[in-house]
Design a protein around this motif. Structure first.
Motif, PDB file in Angstrom:
ATOM      1  N   ASP A 172      32.521  49.080  40.751  1.00 21.56           N
ATOM      2  CA  ASP A 172      31.332  48.266  40.531  1.00 21.56           C
ATOM      3  C   ASP A 172      31.250  47.968  39.041  1.00 21.56           C
ATOM      4  O   ASP A 172      31.062  48.875  38.227  1.00 21.56           O
ATOM      5  CB  ASP A 172      30.094  49.030  41.007  1.00 21.56           C
ATOM      6  N   ALA A 173      31.374  46.697  38.682  1.00 21.27           N
ATOM      7  CA  ALA A 173      31.383  46.326  37.267  1.00 21.27           C
ATOM      8  C   ALA A 173      30.120  46.770  36.553  1.00 21.27           C
ATOM      9  O   ALA A 173      30.139  47.031  35.340  1.00 21.27           O
ATOM     10  CB  ALA A 173      31.557  44.809  37.125  1.00 21.27           C
ATOM     11  N   ASP A 174      29.009  46.862  37.272  1.00 20.67           N
ATOM     12  CA  ASP A 174      27.751  47.256  36.641  1.00 20.67           C
ATOM     13  C   ASP A 174      27.639  48.758  36.428  1.00 20.67           C
ATOM     14  O   ASP A 174      26.655  49.232  35.880  1.00 20.67           O
ATOM     15  CB  ASP A 174      26.574  46.742  37.474  1.00 20.67           C
ATOM     16  N   LYS A 175      28.644  49.513  36.851  1.00 18.86           N
ATOM     17  CA  LYS A 175      28.691  50.951  36.586  1.00 18.86           C
ATOM     18  C   LYS A 175      29.877  51.338  35.707  1.00 18.86           C
ATOM     19  O   LYS A 175      29.854  52.378  35.049  1.00 18.86           O
ATOM     20  CB  LYS A 175      28.750  51.732  37.898  1.00 18.86           C
ATOM     21  N   LEU A 176      30.919  50.518  35.703  1.00 20.71           N
ATOM     22  CA  LEU A 176      32.110  50.846  34.911  1.00 20.71           C
ATOM     23  C   LEU A 176      31.813  50.781  33.425  1.00 20.71           C
ATOM     24  O   LEU A 176      31.086  49.899  32.950  1.00 20.71           O
ATOM     25  CB  LEU A 176      33.251  49.884  35.257  1.00 20.71           C
ATOM     26  N   SER A 177      32.405  51.685  32.674  1.00 23.79           N
ATOM     27  CA  SER A 177      32.227  51.745  31.227  1.00 23.79           C
ATOM     28  C   SER A 177      32.986  50.620  30.531  1.00 23.79           C
ATOM     29  O   SER A 177      34.185  50.444  30.748  1.00 23.79           O
ATOM     30  CB  SER A 177      32.735  53.095  30.703  1.00 23.79           C
ATOM     31  N   LEU A 178      32.285  49.875  29.689  1.00 22.80           N
ATOM     32  CA  LEU A 178      32.944  48.835  28.900  1.00 22.80           C
ATOM     33  C   LEU A 178      34.002  49.440  27.992  1.00 22.80           C
ATOM     34  O   LEU A 178      35.137  48.951  27.929  1.00 22.80           O
ATOM     35  CB  LEU A 178      31.905  48.085  28.055  1.00 22.80           C
ATOM     36  N   MET A 179      33.663  50.515  27.281  1.00 17.80           N
ATOM     37  CA  MET A 179      34.570  51.068  26.287  1.00 17.80           C
ATOM     38  C   MET A 179      35.754  51.798  26.904  1.00 17.80           C
ATOM     39  O   MET A 179      36.772  51.992  26.250  1.00 17.80           O
ATOM     40  CB  MET A 179      33.801  52.018  25.356  1.00 17.80           C
ATOM     41  N   ALA A 180      35.644  52.181  28.180  1.00 12.14           N
ATOM     42  CA  ALA A 180      36.772  52.837  28.846  1.00 12.14           C
ATOM     43  C   ALA A 180      37.669  51.841  29.558  1.00 12.14           C
ATOM     44  O   ALA A 180      38.830  52.150  29.841  1.00 12.14           O
ATOM     45  CB  ALA A 180      36.266  53.875  29.847  1.00 12.14           C
ATOM     46  N   THR A 181      37.148  50.644  29.866  1.00 16.26           N
ATOM     47  CA  THR A 181      37.930  49.674  30.631  1.00 16.26           C
ATOM     48  C   THR A 181      38.429  48.526  29.764  1.00 16.26           C
ATOM     49  O   THR A 181      39.623  48.263  29.709  1.00 16.26           O
ATOM     50  CB  THR A 181      37.103  49.131  31.809  1.00 16.26           C
ATOM     51  N   PHE A 182      37.525  47.838  29.091  1.00 16.10           N
ATOM     52  CA  PHE A 182      37.916  46.678  28.281  1.00 16.10           C
ATOM     53  C   PHE A 182      37.241  46.722  26.909  1.00 16.10           C
ATOM     54  O   PHE A 182      36.406  45.880  26.579  1.00 16.10           O
ATOM     55  CB  PHE A 182      37.572  45.373  29.008  1.00 16.10           C
ATOM     56  N   PRO A 183      37.609  47.722  26.081  1.00 15.42           N
ATOM     57  CA  PRO A 183      36.988  47.836  24.751  1.00 15.42           C
ATOM     58  C   PRO A 183      37.263  46.626  23.875  1.00 15.42           C
ATOM     59  O   PRO A 183      36.517  46.371  22.919  1.00 15.42           O
ATOM     60  CB  PRO A 183      37.628  49.104  24.173  1.00 15.42           C
ATOM     61  N   GLN A 184      38.320  45.852  24.199  1.00 22.94           N
ATOM     62  CA  GLN A 184      38.615  44.672  23.401  1.00 22.94           C
ATOM     63  C   GLN A 184      37.519  43.622  23.512  1.00 22.94           C
ATOM     64  O   GLN A 184      37.377  42.764  22.625  1.00 22.94           O
ATOM     65  CB  GLN A 184      39.982  44.082  23.781  1.00 22.94           C
ATOM     66  N   GLN A 187      41.162  33.350  20.761  1.00 21.66           N
ATOM     67  CA  GLN A 187      41.937  33.586  19.544  1.00 21.66           C
ATOM     68  C   GLN A 187      42.918  34.746  19.695  1.00 21.66           C
ATOM     69  O   GLN A 187      43.541  35.164  18.724  1.00 21.66           O
ATOM     70  CB  GLN A 187      40.981  33.872  18.371  1.00 21.66           C
ATOM     71  N   GLY A 188      43.024  35.282  20.897  1.00 29.62           N
ATOM     72  CA  GLY A 188      44.006  36.336  21.132  1.00 29.62           C
ATOM     73  C   GLY A 188      43.454  37.735  21.077  1.00 29.62           C
ATOM     74  O   GLY A 188      44.228  38.701  21.026  1.00 29.62           O
ATOM     75  N   ALA A 189      42.127  37.879  21.132  1.00 30.28           N
ATOM     76  CA  ALA A 189      41.528  39.207  21.039  1.00 30.28           C
ATOM     77  C   ALA A 189      41.526  39.936  22.378  1.00 30.28           C
ATOM     78  O   ALA A 189      40.964  41.010  22.489  1.00 30.28           O
ATOM     79  CB  ALA A 189      40.095  39.102  20.520  1.00 30.28           C
ATOM     80  N   GLY A 190      42.183  39.384  23.388  1.00 30.26           N
ATOM     81  CA  GLY A 190      42.154  40.005  24.708  1.00 30.26           C
ATOM     82  C   GLY A 190      43.298  40.949  24.994  1.00 30.26           C
ATOM     83  O   GLY A 190      43.461  41.385  26.128  1.00 30.26           O
ATOM     84  N   ALA A 191      44.134  41.247  23.994  1.00 28.20           N
ATOM     85  CA  ALA A 191      45.251  42.165  24.230  1.00 28.20           C
ATOM     86  C   ALA A 191      44.719  43.505  24.723  1.00 28.20           C
ATOM     87  O   ALA A 191      43.735  44.021  24.211  1.00 28.20           O
ATOM     88  CB  ALA A 191      46.055  42.362  22.949  1.00 28.20           C
ATOM     89  N   THR A 192      45.338  44.052  25.726  1.00 28.44           N
ATOM     90  CA  THR A 192      44.838  45.271  26.350  1.00 28.44           C
ATOM     91  C   THR A 192      45.452  46.510  25.743  1.00 28.44           C
ATOM     92  O   THR A 192      46.351  46.449  24.913  1.00 28.44           O
ATOM     93  CB  THR A 192      45.128  45.239  27.856  1.00 28.44           C
ATOM     94  N   ARG A 193      44.927  47.658  26.180  1.00 26.94           N
ATOM     95  CA  ARG A 193      45.410  48.948  25.692  1.00 26.94           C
ATOM     96  C   ARG A 193      46.920  49.044  25.837  1.00 26.94           C
ATOM     97  O   ARG A 193      47.482  48.801  26.886  1.00 26.94           O
ATOM     98  CB  ARG A 193      44.747  50.058  26.532  1.00 26.94           C
ATOM     99  N   GLY A 194      47.579  49.373  24.732  1.00 22.74           N
ATOM    100  CA  GLY A 194      49.030  49.495  24.779  1.00 22.74           C
ATOM    101  C   GLY A 194      49.757  48.167  24.735  1.00 22.74           C
ATOM    102  O   GLY A 194      50.949  48.097  25.003  1.00 22.74           O
ATOM    103  N   GLY A 195      49.044  47.098  24.381  1.00 21.85           N
ATOM    104  CA  GLY A 195      49.658  45.779  24.386  1.00 21.85           C
ATOM    105  C   GLY A 195      50.600  45.573  23.213  1.00 21.85           C
ATOM    106  O   GLY A 195      50.614  46.324  22.251  1.00 21.85           O
ATOM    107  N   ALA A 196      51.398  44.530  23.287  1.00 22.33           N
ATOM    108  CA  ALA A 196      52.319  44.170  22.218  1.00 22.33           C
ATOM    109  C   ALA A 196      52.048  42.733  21.814  1.00 22.33           C
ATOM    110  O   ALA A 196      51.602  41.913  22.611  1.00 22.33           O
ATOM    111  CB  ALA A 196      53.764  44.330  22.671  1.00 22.33           C
ATOM    112  N   ALA A 197      52.295  42.410  20.551  1.00 24.54           N
ATOM    113  CA  ALA A 197      51.971  41.083  20.041  1.00 24.54           C
ATOM    114  C   ALA A 197      52.839  39.999  20.655  1.00 24.54           C
ATOM    115  O   ALA A 197      52.398  38.879  20.866  1.00 24.54           O
ATOM    116  CB  ALA A 197      52.103  41.079  18.518  1.00 24.54           C
ATOM    117  N   GLY A 198      54.087  40.285  20.917  1.00 22.25           N
ATOM    118  CA  GLY A 198      54.986  39.278  21.458  1.00 22.25           C
ATOM    119  C   GLY A 198      55.803  39.836  22.599  1.00 22.25           C
ATOM    120  O   GLY A 198      55.392  40.772  23.287  1.00 22.25           O
ATOM    121  N   GLU A 199      56.986  39.234  22.808  1.00 20.71           N
ATOM    122  CA  GLU A 199      57.842  39.677  23.909  1.00 20.71           C
ATOM    123  C   GLU A 199      59.137  40.293  23.406  1.00 20.71           C
ATOM    124  O   GLU A 199      60.072  40.475  24.173  1.00 20.71           O
ATOM    125  CB  GLU A 199      58.150  38.483  24.823  1.00 20.71           C
TER     126      GLU A 199
END
Length: 489
Positions: A186-198, A215-227
């Motif tokens: 339930d999105a209304d119970k899930l923690s913002l900072m534990a799921t999508f702190p970005q 502007q690219g601020a959506g990179a997730t936990r453990g993400g990399a800038a390129g490929e």
């Protein structure tokens, strides 16, 4: 009376044989050997098989995933591990011809507009022309451009944050089925900072969430800038898998650990992990055997931690952690019996639609390696934290309910050649508001009250495969560093 197994020093014990535990054992052995420690590594799993939720069934040319089916390509821990294991060439990409994904709204499938980043619109034109939400909903979302950023660092719910920035319609009809579906929560119970702190970081830096993610601020936990970290043949795909299915990773990890001398014990539940003075712990099995360990990585479900570590009260913070139970229903058809074009990856369903299934993947269209050319494979997801009707059904009733909705929503009314059902009880940990503070409290308590004991896994800092692999490697690094310091003292 307990019987103690005499083991040579140094000794690292990993409790839990899912992907986190297997990764921790692999890196503990590799890192310790580089340090010249040559440890014994013992991995103990309570069930009769290793791999946790990863389970691939291979039959008649089909590759059927009974747990997770892929992973984010931009998260490099799993790419790095694949390369170290020599299976990077087995990586396969999404079918580039199936870029379309749909959301069910008002009983009809609407294509997800281009420009969505983690469910947030960043390209206004396709969003405006989409029929997913009303004009009033679109105007409310546009307020994100002018609303000020919130102050303070307190955690809040993911749904609450997105409603504040974008309004109810974007959350209920777009973001919720895309984001909370990852957790079956339930999105209304899930923690913002534990799921999508970005999201919070984007709001702070850009004020507007839509501008920030654009502007690219959506990179997730453990993400990399390129490929650059991805092998050339696997680039250009948001998600990856292996040609033989995700069990390829488990099989290679298991094979490598055995080849390098690790002891792998399946079907051996652990009763307790007892910290010892000066560090390390005694791991007691349900059969009474006890193993003395210089360092221990506990990679069990978070809710089990309190029972294993009664000497660390903070471990009980997760005893009542909520878990969602879900089921996967995979349907196999002859292609000549499927008259409708499956021209995309599939669709997700908002909870507001009141449907039985929560999502449907057109697996053989999305992943070309999963079925023979004359067959079609479809995977449906059932269940979320507040809807577990399926648990009261037997397999026949469950498959029938799914087939009815597939016929109604997709137009496939043929009988499938087979229906493969996987029931995943308490499989999806719920990171509710305040979760990061609990994790921090646990980490600090383990350092003080159980030095040399580390906790990792999907219940703590990420449920995806790369996140679990990252946690397993991090725990292994900490265990080896602790062991080295003890030897040097």
């Amino acid at each position: 009376m307990e019987r103690e197994r005499v083991t040579p020093d140094p000794h690292i014990v990993v409790v839990g044989g899912g992907i986190t535990g297997l990764t921790a054992a692999f890196y503990a052995m590799r890192l310790a050997k580089r340090e010249g420690l040559a440890p014994k590594v013992t991995l103990i799993e309570g069930s009769d098989r290793l791999g946790g939720k990863i389970r691939t069934q291979r039959r008649d040319g089909f590759v059927i995933e009974r747990g997770p089916d892929s992973f984010l390509a931009r998260k490099r821990p799993i790419i790095d591990l694949s390369q170290e294991l020599g299976i990077a060439e087995e990586l396969v990409t999404l079918n580039p011809a199936t870029k379309k994904t749909y959301i069910l709204r008002g009983g009809k499938l609407h294509r997800i507009p281009p420009g969505l980043v983690l469910g947030v619109p960043t390209d206004w034109k396709p969003f405006v022309t989409s029929g997913l939400i009303s004009w009033s909903g679109k105007l409310r979302a546009a307020l994100d451009w002018v609303l000020p950023a919130a102050r303070g660092d307190a955690d809040e719910s993911l749904g609450g944050f997105l409603r504040r920035r974008l309004g109810d319609q974007v959350v209920d009809f777009v973001a919720e089925p895309l984001l909370s579906g990852i957790y079956a929560g339930d999105a209304d119970k899930l923690s913002l900072m534990a799921t999508f702190p970005q999201f919070r970081a984007a709001e702070r830096k850009y004020r507007s969430l839509m501008i920030g993610l654009g502007q690219g601020a959506g990179a997730t936990r453990g993400g990399a800038a390129g490929e650059e970290h991805i092998p050339p043949h696997a680039r250009g795909s948001a998600f990856l898998s292996y040609r033989g299915g995700l069990s390829t990773l488990v099989e290679r990890l298991t094979e490598t650990l055995r080849d390098e001398g690790a002891v792998l014990l399946a079907g051996e539940p652990v009763r307790a992990v007892t910290p010892q003075p000066g560090g390390g712990a005694v791991v007691t099995l349900a059969n009474g055997d006890a193993l003395s360990a210089d360092a221990v990585v506990v990679a069990t479900p978070a809710s089990a931690l309190g029972g294993l570590l009664p000497e660390v009260p903070e471990a009980s913070l997760f005893r009542d952690m909520a878990y969602a139970s879900v089921a996967n229903v995979v349907l196999g058809y002859r292609r000549d019996r499927v008259a409708v074009p499956l021209d995309g990856a599939g669709f997700v369903i908002p909870r507001t639609e009141g449907r039985f299934i929560t999502a449907c993947t057109w697996t053989s269209s999305k992943w070309l390696h999963t079925a023979p050319s004359d067959r079609v494979l479809i995977r449906c997801y059932v269940g979320r934290i507040d809807d577990e009707r399926w648990r009261a059904m037997d397999d026949e009733a469950l498959a029938a309910a799914v087939r009815r909705e597939v016929a109604e929503l997709v137009g496939i009314d043929a009988e499938p050649d087979f229906a493969d059902i996987t029931r995943l009880e308490r499989s999806m940990p719920q990171y509710e508001v305040g979760h990061p503070e609990k994790v921090r409290a646990l980490r600090e308590a383990l350092m003080k009250k159980a030095p040399g004991v580390y906790a990792a896994g999907a219940g703590f800092e990420g449920v995806g495969l790369p996140d679990c692999i990252h946690q397993g490697k991090q725990a292994a690094e900490q265990a080896v560093a602790f062991m080295r310091r003890r030897r040097e003292a």
